[in-house]
Design a protein around this motif. Structure first.
Motif, PDB file in Angstrom:
ATOM      1  N   ARG A   1       0.841  -1.191   0.000  1.00 41.18           N
ATOM      2  CA  ARG A   1       0.000   0.000   0.000  1.00 41.18           C
ATOM      3  C   ARG A   1       0.877   1.242   0.000  1.00 41.18           C
ATOM      4  O   ARG A   1       1.898   1.296   0.683  1.00 41.18           O
ATOM      5  CB  ARG A   1      -0.903   0.034   1.241  1.00 41.18           C
ATOM      6  N   LEU A   2       0.463   2.231  -0.760  1.00 39.90           N
ATOM      7  CA  LEU A   2       1.108   3.536  -0.753  1.00 39.90           C
ATOM      8  C   LEU A   2       0.039   4.610  -0.713  1.00 39.90           C
ATOM      9  O   LEU A   2      -0.948   4.539  -1.455  1.00 39.90           O
ATOM     10  CB  LEU A   2       1.978   3.727  -2.000  1.00 39.90           C
ATOM     11  N   LEU A   3       0.224   5.579   0.187  1.00 40.81           N
ATOM     12  CA  LEU A   3      -0.738   6.674   0.376  1.00 40.81           C
ATOM     13  C   LEU A   3      -2.135   6.133   0.678  1.00 40.81           C
ATOM     14  O   LEU A   3      -3.151   6.701   0.256  1.00 40.81           O
ATOM     15  CB  LEU A   3      -0.776   7.571  -0.865  1.00 40.81           C
ATOM     16  N   GLY A   4      -2.188   5.025   1.401  1.00 42.34           N
ATOM     17  CA  GLY A   4      -3.463   4.436   1.801  1.00 42.34           C
ATOM     18  C   GLY A   4      -4.151   3.609   0.739  1.00 42.34           C
ATOM     19  O   GLY A   4      -5.217   3.039   1.000  1.00 42.34           O
ATOM     20  N   GLN A   5      -3.566   3.524  -0.462  1.00 45.31           N
ATOM     21  CA  GLN A   5      -4.182   2.779  -1.549  1.00 45.31           C
ATOM     22  C   GLN A   5      -3.432   1.462  -1.754  1.00 45.31           C
ATOM     23  O   GLN A   5      -2.208   1.441  -1.838  1.00 45.31           O
ATOM     24  CB  GLN A   5      -4.159   3.587  -2.845  1.00 45.31           C
ATOM     25  N   ARG A   6      -4.195   0.375  -1.835  1.00 43.97           N
ATOM     26  CA  ARG A   6      -3.570  -0.926  -2.081  1.00 43.97           C
ATOM     27  C   ARG A   6      -3.153  -1.019  -3.547  1.00 43.97           C
ATOM     28  O   ARG A   6      -3.934  -0.707  -4.451  1.00 43.97           O
ATOM     29  CB  ARG A   6      -4.527  -2.062  -1.739  1.00 43.97           C
ATOM     30  N   ILE A   7      -1.918  -1.437  -3.773  1.00 38.81           N
ATOM     31  CA  ILE A   7      -1.383  -1.562  -5.135  1.00 38.81           C
ATOM     32  C   ILE A   7      -1.158  -3.043  -5.400  1.00 38.81           C
ATOM     33  O   ILE A   7      -0.208  -3.641  -4.864  1.00 38.81           O
ATOM     34  CB  ILE A   7      -0.078  -0.767  -5.298  1.00 38.81           C
ATOM     35  N   ASP A   8      -1.997  -3.636  -6.196  1.00 30.01           N
ATOM     36  CA  ASP A   8      -1.867  -5.063  -6.502  1.00 30.01           C
ATOM     37  C   ASP A   8      -2.027  -5.370  -7.986  1.00 30.01           C
ATOM     38  O   ASP A   8      -1.941  -6.529  -8.395  1.00 30.01           O
ATOM     39  CB  ASP A   8      -2.875  -5.887  -5.694  1.00 30.01           C
ATOM     40  N   THR A   9      -2.273  -4.362  -8.805  1.00 25.63           N
ATOM     41  CA  THR A   9      -2.391  -4.589 -10.234  1.00 25.63           C
ATOM     42  C   THR A   9      -1.002  -4.573 -10.883  1.00 25.63           C
ATOM     43  O   THR A   9      -0.056  -3.986 -10.330  1.00 25.63           O
ATOM     44  CB  THR A   9      -3.273  -3.527 -10.901  1.00 25.63           C
ATOM     45  N   ASP A  10      -0.888  -5.197 -12.036  1.00 27.00           N
ATOM     46  CA  ASP A  10       0.395  -5.215 -12.744  1.00 27.00           C
ATOM     47  C   ASP A  10       0.835  -3.799 -13.102  1.00 27.00           C
ATOM     48  O   ASP A  10       2.013  -3.456 -12.959  1.00 27.00           O
ATOM     49  CB  ASP A  10       0.267  -6.064 -14.016  1.00 27.00           C
ATOM     50  N   ALA A  11      -0.101  -2.980 -13.555  1.00 28.68           N
ATOM     51  CA  ALA A  11       0.239  -1.610 -13.932  1.00 28.68           C
ATOM     52  C   ALA A  11       0.677  -0.800 -12.711  1.00 28.68           C
ATOM     53  O   ALA A  11       1.641  -0.030 -12.777  1.00 28.68           O
ATOM     54  CB  ALA A  11      -0.943  -0.933 -14.624  1.00 28.68           C
ATOM     55  N   GLY A  12      -0.003  -0.955 -11.593  1.00 29.59           N
ATOM     56  CA  GLY A  12       0.352  -0.208 -10.395  1.00 29.59           C
ATOM     57  C   GLY A  12       1.736  -0.560  -9.889  1.00 29.59           C
ATOM     58  O   GLY A  12       2.537   0.329  -9.551  1.00 29.59           O
ATOM     59  N   LEU A  13       2.055  -1.849  -9.835  1.00 31.73           N
ATOM     60  CA  LEU A  13       3.379  -2.277  -9.390  1.00 31.73           C
ATOM     61  C   LEU A  13       4.456  -1.807 -10.358  1.00 31.73           C
ATOM     62  O   LEU A  13       5.557  -1.412  -9.949  1.00 31.73           O
ATOM     63  CB  LEU A  13       3.406  -3.796  -9.244  1.00 31.73           C
ATOM     64  N   TYR A  14       4.131  -1.827 -11.635  1.00 30.68           N
ATOM     65  CA  TYR A  14       5.090  -1.355 -12.645  1.00 30.68           C
ATOM     66  C   TYR A  14       5.386   0.133 -12.458  1.00 30.68           C
ATOM     67  O   TYR A  14       6.537   0.557 -12.529  1.00 30.68           O
ATOM     68  CB  TYR A  14       4.531  -1.621 -14.041  1.00 30.68           C
ATOM     69  N   TYR A  15       4.361   0.925 -12.186  1.00 25.44           N
ATOM     70  CA  TYR A  15       4.573   2.363 -12.023  1.00 25.44           C
ATOM     71  C   TYR A  15       5.391   2.664 -10.768  1.00 25.44           C
ATOM     72  O   TYR A  15       6.159   3.638 -10.740  1.00 25.44           O
ATOM     73  CB  TYR A  15       3.242   3.090 -11.984  1.00 25.44           C
ATOM     74  N   VAL A  16       5.248   1.846  -9.726  1.00 28.50           N
ATOM     75  CA  VAL A  16       6.072   2.040  -8.532  1.00 28.50           C
ATOM     76  C   VAL A  16       7.535   1.795  -8.869  1.00 28.50           C
ATOM     77  O   VAL A  16       8.423   2.588  -8.502  1.00 28.50           O
ATOM     78  CB  VAL A  16       5.606   1.100  -7.411  1.00 28.50           C
ATOM     79  N   ALA A  17       7.823   0.695  -9.578  1.00 28.90           N
ATOM     80  CA  ALA A  17       9.201   0.405  -9.977  1.00 28.90           C
ATOM     81  C   ALA A  17       9.742   1.474 -10.909  1.00 28.90           C
ATOM     82  O   ALA A  17      10.909   1.889 -10.796  1.00 28.90           O
ATOM     83  CB  ALA A  17       9.261  -0.970 -10.652  1.00 28.90           C
ATOM     84  N   LEU A  18       8.893   1.961 -11.838  1.00 29.21           N
ATOM     85  CA  LEU A  18       9.317   3.007 -12.760  1.00 29.21           C
ATOM     86  C   LEU A  18       9.641   4.299 -12.015  1.00 29.21           C
ATOM     87  O   LEU A  18      10.656   4.963 -12.303  1.00 29.21           O
ATOM     88  CB  LEU A  18       8.223   3.250 -13.803  1.00 29.21           C
ATOM     89  N   ALA A  19       8.804   4.674 -11.056  1.00 29.37           N
ATOM     90  CA  ALA A  19       9.028   5.911 -10.307  1.00 29.37           C
ATOM     91  C   ALA A  19      10.341   5.846  -9.530  1.00 29.37           C
ATOM     92  O   ALA A  19      11.114   6.818  -9.508  1.00 29.37           O
ATOM     93  CB  ALA A  19       7.848   6.170  -9.371  1.00 29.37           C
ATOM     94  N   TRP A  20      10.618   4.716  -8.894  1.00 30.93           N
ATOM     95  CA  TRP A  20      11.848   4.589  -8.120  1.00 30.93           C
ATOM     96  C   TRP A  20      13.075   4.603  -9.038  1.00 30.93           C
ATOM     97  O   TRP A  20      14.089   5.241  -8.747  1.00 30.93           O
ATOM     98  CB  TRP A  20      11.814   3.319  -7.288  1.00 30.93           C
ATOM     99  N   CYS A  21      12.978   3.928 -10.173  1.00 26.11           N
ATOM    100  CA  CYS A  21      14.087   3.906 -11.126  1.00 26.11           C
ATOM    101  C   CYS A  21      14.361   5.307 -11.673  1.00 26.11           C
ATOM    102  O   CYS A  21      15.520   5.733 -11.772  1.00 26.11           O
ATOM    103  CB  CYS A  21      13.777   2.931 -12.263  1.00 26.11           C
ATOM    104  N   VAL A  22      13.316   6.033 -12.014  1.00 28.59           N
ATOM    105  CA  VAL A  22      13.480   7.395 -12.533  1.00 28.59           C
ATOM    106  C   VAL A  22      14.073   8.303 -11.460  1.00 28.59           C
ATOM    107  O   VAL A  22      14.944   9.141 -11.733  1.00 28.59           O
ATOM    108  CB  VAL A  22      12.135   7.941 -13.043  1.00 28.59           C
ATOM    109  N   LEU A  23      13.626   8.147 -10.205  1.00 27.18           N
ATOM    110  CA  LEU A  23      14.137   8.978  -9.111  1.00 27.18           C
ATOM    111  C   LEU A  23      15.631   8.750  -8.903  1.00 27.18           C
ATOM    112  O   LEU A  23      16.403   9.715  -8.746  1.00 27.18           O
ATOM    113  CB  LEU A  23      13.359   8.662  -7.832  1.00 27.18           C
ATOM    114  N   VAL A  24      16.062   7.495  -8.901  1.00 25.04           N
ATOM    115  CA  VAL A  24      17.488   7.197  -8.731  1.00 25.04           C
ATOM    116  C   VAL A  24      18.287   7.701  -9.922  1.00 25.04           C
ATOM    117  O   VAL A  24      19.394   8.230  -9.768  1.00 25.04           O
ATOM    118  CB  VAL A  24      17.687   5.675  -8.525  1.00 25.04           C
ATOM    119  N   THR A  25      17.735   7.577 -11.127  1.00 24.14           N
ATOM    120  CA  THR A  25      18.420   8.067 -12.320  1.00 24.14           C
ATOM    121  C   THR A  25      18.617   9.579 -12.259  1.00 24.14           C
ATOM    122  O   THR A  25      19.700  10.087 -12.577  1.00 24.14           O
ATOM    123  CB  THR A  25      17.623   7.684 -13.579  1.00 24.14           C
TER     124      THR A  25
END
Length: 357
Positions: free
Chosen positions: A165-189
């Protein structure tokens, strides 16, 4: 010319320090970012969660290791250990009832503390001795994980991660998990792109090139090496937790053994030391090429009517995969990122030929 520099005027320091002063670079970056955002719509769910999602996570791990290996020039053979510290501490924090935002922060801080503690001892030595010291760190962590049931549940047990869960919202869809990984990768980049332009980044490069000369210039090499280890471990800890939260959904000691450290190290070396885009290329080559090679050999043998045994089909693609890696390093020892740089430099002056050797 594809990368036109006409009209680019460095009239102030801000323009001179831009990350991408050439418009073509900015257009390519925005185009790739748009494709990444639209990936859940453009590709199938299987491709999204089996290829793109792990590629982004392991690319982030390679970027974190590149910080200490490529920028600071310190050999590190125990990166999977700090990823394991972040994964277990974050999962335990989430299971204890803390929000996932706090668990992610705990994962990064705990990995940074452990990585710094090992770095204090490791940075007393250099070169191959440093590599052996960090490898010992990996073996110590492997032993702790397999002999601490209170942490892992046992040597062969898996610790289930709570719903993400992030910001109180459960993230269990493929798209949601993908966007979390994308956001972290972009932030580190973005962090590493800007690190090049800071005093910290220049100090790390000075330490990498020659720490004695850096010390003469007033750079405290030990402190900057320690900062590099701590920052790299912080990125690795959060990445290790997100690997569990977004891809594995459970954590076990086998997921972070010494083979994982060697795998991430191979991503960095093949991609190019100190190269950000090389980390993307290296992670793609290590993760995606084996599956592509297996598919191509199976398709080719079927097309040619060859009767290959299952053992041959299992080992020949691995041999071809290894030969491909060796071939890339022979062509350009500085990695895939340097190959991209060579191609870009060619088009930078194309169609003029006066730069040809």
């Amino acid at each position: 010319m594809f990368f036109r520099q006409a009209g680019i005027k460095h009239t102030d320091y801000g323009a001179d320090r831009e990350l991408f002063p050439i418009p073509a670079d900015r257009y390519m970056l925005w185009g790739l970012l748009a494709l990444a955002v639209l990936a859940p719509v453009l590709v199938r769910d299987l491709t999204l969660n089996s290829y793109l999602l792990p590629w982004l996570i392991w690319t982030t791990a390679a970027l974190g290791l590149n910080l200490v290996l490529g920028w600071a020039g310190q050999l590190h053979l125990g990166y999977a250990a700090v990823m394991a510290v972040g994964a277990y501490s974050g999962v335990h924090a989430a299971r204890f009832g803390l929000p996932w935002e706090a668990a992610i922060l705990i994962a990064g801080l705990s990995a940074s503390v452990i990585g710094s503690l090992f770095a204090v001892a490791a940075l007393r030595v250099k070169g191959l001795y440093l590599a052996l010291t960090t490898l010992a760190m990996q073996f110590v962590m492997d032993w702790v994980l397999t002999h601490s049931p209170d942490i892992t549940g046992g040597s062969h047990a898996s610790l289930q991660a709570p719903p993400f869960r992030l910001l109180g919202q459960r993230i269990d869809t493929d798209a949601g998990l993908y966007y979390v990984a994308l956001a972290w990768c972009v932030l580190v980049t973005i962090f590493l792109l800007n690190l090049r332009r800071t005093a910290l980044g220049r100090a790390l490069v000075a330490v990498r090139e020659k720490d004695y000369a850096a010390a003469i210039l007033g750079v405290n090499s030990f402190r900057y090496k320690l900062v590099a280890f701590a920052a790299s471990a912080f990125i690795g800890g959060i990445t290790g937790l997100l690997l569990v939260a977004c891809f594995y959904f459970s954590v076990s000691p086998e997921q972070y053994n010494v083979n994982v450290s060697i795998q991430v190290l191979a991503m960095v070396i093949i991609g190019g030391l100190g190269s950000i885009i090389g980390s993307y290329f290296g992670a793609a080559l290590i993760l995606l090429t084996p599956g592509i090679a297996n598919g191509l050999f199976a398709w080719g043998s079927e097309l040619l009517g060859l009767q290959l045994s299952p053992e041959t089909l299992a080992h020949v693609p691995n041999a071809a995969y290894g030969a491909l890696i060796v071939g890339f390093l022979i062509v350009e020892p500085l990695g895939l990122g340097k190959i991209y740089g060579n191609i870009r430099n060619y088009f930078l002056v194309w169609p003029f030929g006066y730069v040809k050797k």
